[in-house]
Design a protein around this motif. Structure first.
Motif, PDB file in Angstrom:
ATOM      1  N   ASN A 151       2.570  -3.960   7.192  1.00 62.88           N
ATOM      2  CA  ASN A 151       3.442  -3.196   6.306  1.00 62.88           C
ATOM      3  C   ASN A 151       3.558  -3.771   4.895  1.00 62.88           C
ATOM      4  OD1 ASN A 151       4.496  -2.834   9.251  1.00 62.88           O
ATOM      5  ND2 ASN A 151       5.280  -1.069   8.136  1.00 62.88           N
ATOM      6  N   ILE A 152       3.212  -5.046   4.741  1.00 59.52           N
ATOM      7  CA  ILE A 152       3.270  -5.676   3.432  1.00 59.52           C
ATOM      8  C   ILE A 152       1.872  -6.127   3.037  1.00 59.52           C
ATOM      9  CG2 ILE A 152       4.190  -7.589   2.074  1.00 59.52           C
ATOM     10  CD1 ILE A 152       6.631  -7.626   3.825  1.00 59.52           C
ATOM     11  N   GLN A 153       1.492  -5.802   1.821  1.00 55.48           N
ATOM     12  CA  GLN A 153       0.180  -6.198   1.308  1.00 55.48           C
ATOM     13  C   GLN A 153       0.363  -6.901  -0.029  1.00 55.48           C
ATOM     14  OE1 GLN A 153      -2.596  -2.953   0.839  1.00 55.48           O
ATOM     15  NE2 GLN A 153      -4.215  -4.259   0.028  1.00 55.48           N
ATOM     16  N   PHE A 154      -0.372  -7.975  -0.238  1.00 53.40           N
ATOM     17  CA  PHE A 154      -0.348  -8.704  -1.503  1.00 53.40           C
ATOM     18  C   PHE A 154      -1.742  -8.696  -2.112  1.00 53.40           C
ATOM     19  CE2 PHE A 154       3.142 -10.791   0.901  1.00 53.40           C
ATOM     20  CZ  PHE A 154       4.178 -10.532   0.020  1.00 53.40           C
ATOM     21  N   ILE A 155      -1.803  -8.368  -3.410  1.00 52.65           N
ATOM     22  CA  ILE A 155      -3.093  -8.302  -4.091  1.00 52.65           C
ATOM     23  C   ILE A 155      -2.991  -8.948  -5.469  1.00 52.65           C
ATOM     24  CG2 ILE A 155      -3.843  -6.208  -2.887  1.00 52.65           C
ATOM     25  CD1 ILE A 155      -3.087  -4.635  -5.442  1.00 52.65           C
ATOM     26  N   PRO A 156      -4.098  -9.513  -5.972  1.00 56.96           N
ATOM     27  CA  PRO A 156      -4.099 -10.012  -7.355  1.00 56.96           C
ATOM     28  C   PRO A 156      -4.325  -8.850  -8.316  1.00 56.96           C
ATOM     29  CG  PRO A 156      -6.204 -10.470  -6.304  1.00 56.96           C
ATOM     30  CD  PRO A 156      -5.345  -9.824  -5.259  1.00 56.96           C
ATOM     31  N   LEU A 157      -3.464  -8.761  -9.328  1.00 52.24           N
ATOM     32  CA  LEU A 157      -3.568  -7.649 -10.273  1.00 52.24           C
ATOM     33  C   LEU A 157      -2.796  -8.003 -11.536  1.00 52.24           C
ATOM     34  CD1 LEU A 157      -4.791  -4.724 -10.263  1.00 52.24           C
ATOM     35  CD2 LEU A 157      -2.479  -3.912  -9.761  1.00 52.24           C
ATOM     36  N   ASP A 158      -3.338  -7.597 -12.665  1.00 55.41           N
ATOM     37  CA  ASP A 158      -2.701  -7.813 -13.965  1.00 55.41           C
ATOM     38  C   ASP A 158      -2.185  -6.467 -14.470  1.00 55.41           C
ATOM     39  OD1 ASP A 158      -1.953  -8.359 -16.554  1.00 55.41           O
ATOM     40  OD2 ASP A 158      -3.865  -9.246 -17.163  1.00 55.41           O
ATOM     41  N   ILE A 159      -0.859  -6.299 -14.519  1.00 52.65           N
ATOM     42  CA  ILE A 159      -0.265  -5.026 -14.905  1.00 52.65           C
ATOM     43  C   ILE A 159      -0.596  -4.657 -16.345  1.00 52.65           C
ATOM     44  CG2 ILE A 159       1.918  -6.055 -15.667  1.00 52.65           C
ATOM     45  CD1 ILE A 159       1.508  -2.685 -13.837  1.00 52.65           C
ATOM     46  N   THR A 160      -0.939  -5.655 -17.170  1.00 51.97           N
ATOM     47  CA  THR A 160      -1.278  -5.357 -18.565  1.00 51.97           C
ATOM     48  C   THR A 160      -2.712  -4.856 -18.720  1.00 51.97           C
ATOM     49  OG1 THR A 160      -1.985  -7.620 -19.086  1.00 51.97           O
ATOM     50  CG2 THR A 160       0.354  -7.100 -19.372  1.00 51.97           C
ATOM     51  N   ASP A 161      -3.500  -4.970 -17.656  1.00 59.05           N
ATOM     52  CA  ASP A 161      -4.864  -4.425 -17.660  1.00 59.05           C
ATOM     53  C   ASP A 161      -4.772  -2.996 -17.160  1.00 59.05           C
ATOM     54  OD1 ASP A 161      -7.521  -3.806 -17.468  1.00 59.05           O
ATOM     55  OD2 ASP A 161      -8.085  -5.552 -16.272  1.00 59.05           O
TER      56      ASP A 161
END
Length: 252
Positions: free
Chosen positions: A115-125
Motif C-alpha cells: 500500500n505504500i511505495q517510495f520512489i526517487p523523484l525531483d518535483i522541480t523536474d
C-alpha cells in the motif's frame, strides 16, 4: 549533502548531517519525530473527503526516509473505527524524495509495501515528475490524489531555485490533489539554513540574498493558492513544536 548530476544524486555519507542544502538530513526524524505533526492532525481527516472511488490516494512530497509517511498512513487507518464507511476504503500512499539513499532506506524499512511505495523523484523536474505521477494516478483511474502532504519542503525549493520556483511548486501541488496539507517553513528557518552553510564554510544558497518573497512565507503561499490555484484554506491545525503552521487547502 548531495549534489545533482543530470538525473543522478550522489550522497557523501561522511559529510556533516547539517550540510544538507536540499533538506536531505540523514537523521531528520531523530530531531523532528513524526508525532510533532501527527499530534495536530485528526485521525478522521480523510473521512470528510468525498471520493469518486473506494480508494484513497495520498502523495507525500519530500518524504525523506519515510518515517512520517508510514506514521501518517497508520494514523489515518485508525482501525478502532471499524464500523465507519472509511474503514472499507483501500488507502495507498506514494512518497518521493530526490535523495536516492534516503528513498532506499524508506523502501527497506517499509512495513506496508502493498500500500505504500517510495520512489526517487525531483518535483522541480517538471516533465519527468509529471509523467511519473500521472502514470501512478492512471493505475487507479484517478485524475488527482485525494490528499497531498508537503511538510517543510517549500523553503528548500525556494532557496535553491528562487521565487518563481516557489510559486511554481505551489501551483504544481495544487494541480495534483483535491486537498493539500501544507507546512511552509517561516523566514527564520531560511536564515538558520543559510547560517549553517556559512558556518560549515560552504557557499551560500544561490537565491537567498535576492529573494523578494520574504517574511510570512505561509501567508504568501496561502495568497498564491487562493488567488492563482483555485484552492481555499479550510482549516489551520495550529503550529508544531517548531512553530510551523499546518494548513489544509481544498480545491474549489
Amino acid at each position: 549533502m548531495y549534489v545533482k548530476l543530470t538525473s543522478k544524486i550522489i550522497t557523501f555519507e561522511n559529510e556533516d548531517p547539517g550540510a544538507a542544502p536540499y533538506g536531505n538530513f540523514i537523521n531528520y526524524y531523530t530531531f523532528n519525530p513524526p508525532e510533532n505533526r501527527l499530534s495536530l492532525i485528526p485521525e478522521t481527516l480523510l473521512e470528510g473527503i468525498e471520493l469518486g472511488s473506494e480508494r484513497v490516494l495520498i502523495l507525500d512530497v519530500g518524504c525523506n526516509s519515510g518515517d512520517l509517511s508510514v506514521a501518517l498512513y497508520k494514523h489515518f487507518l485508525h482501525e478502532e473505527v471499524s464500523g465507519s464507511d472509511f474503514s472499507k476504503r483501500e488507502m495507498y500512499l506514494l512518497g518521493f524524495d530526490m535523495d536516492q539513499d534516503l528513498i532506499l532506506r524508506a523502501q527497506n524499512s517499509n512495513p506496508f509495501p502493498q500500500n505504500i511505495q517510495f520512489i526517487p523523484l525531483d518535483i522541480t523536474d517538471d516533465p519527468e515528475s509529471r509523467a511519473v505521477l500521472e502514470s501512478y494516478l492512471g493505475r487507479f483511474g484517478c485524475p488527482r490524489f485525494h490528499l497531498c502532504t508537503c511538510f517543510a519542503v517549500t523553503m528548500w525549493v525556494h532557496l535553491n531555485h528562487g521565487d518563481a520556483a516557489f510559486l511554481s511548486l505551489l501551483s504544481r501541488l495544487a494541480s495534483l490533489c483535491e486537498f493539500l496539507l501544507l507546512e511552509a517553513q517561516p523566514w527564520k528557518c531560511y536564515r538558520s539554513a543559510a547560517r549553517r552553510l556559512r558556518k560549515l564554510g560552504r557557499s551560500d544558497f544561490d537565491h537567498f540574498k535576492t529573494l523578494e518573497i520574504r517574511g510570512d512565507t505561509a501567508a504568501h503561499a496561502r495568497e498564491h493558492l487562493e488567488k492563482r490555484c483555485s484552492m481555499d484554506l479550510v482549516q489551520s491545525f495550529g503550529n508544531t513544536t517548531w512553530d510551523r503552521s499546518l494548513l489544509l487547502f481544498k480545491r474549489r
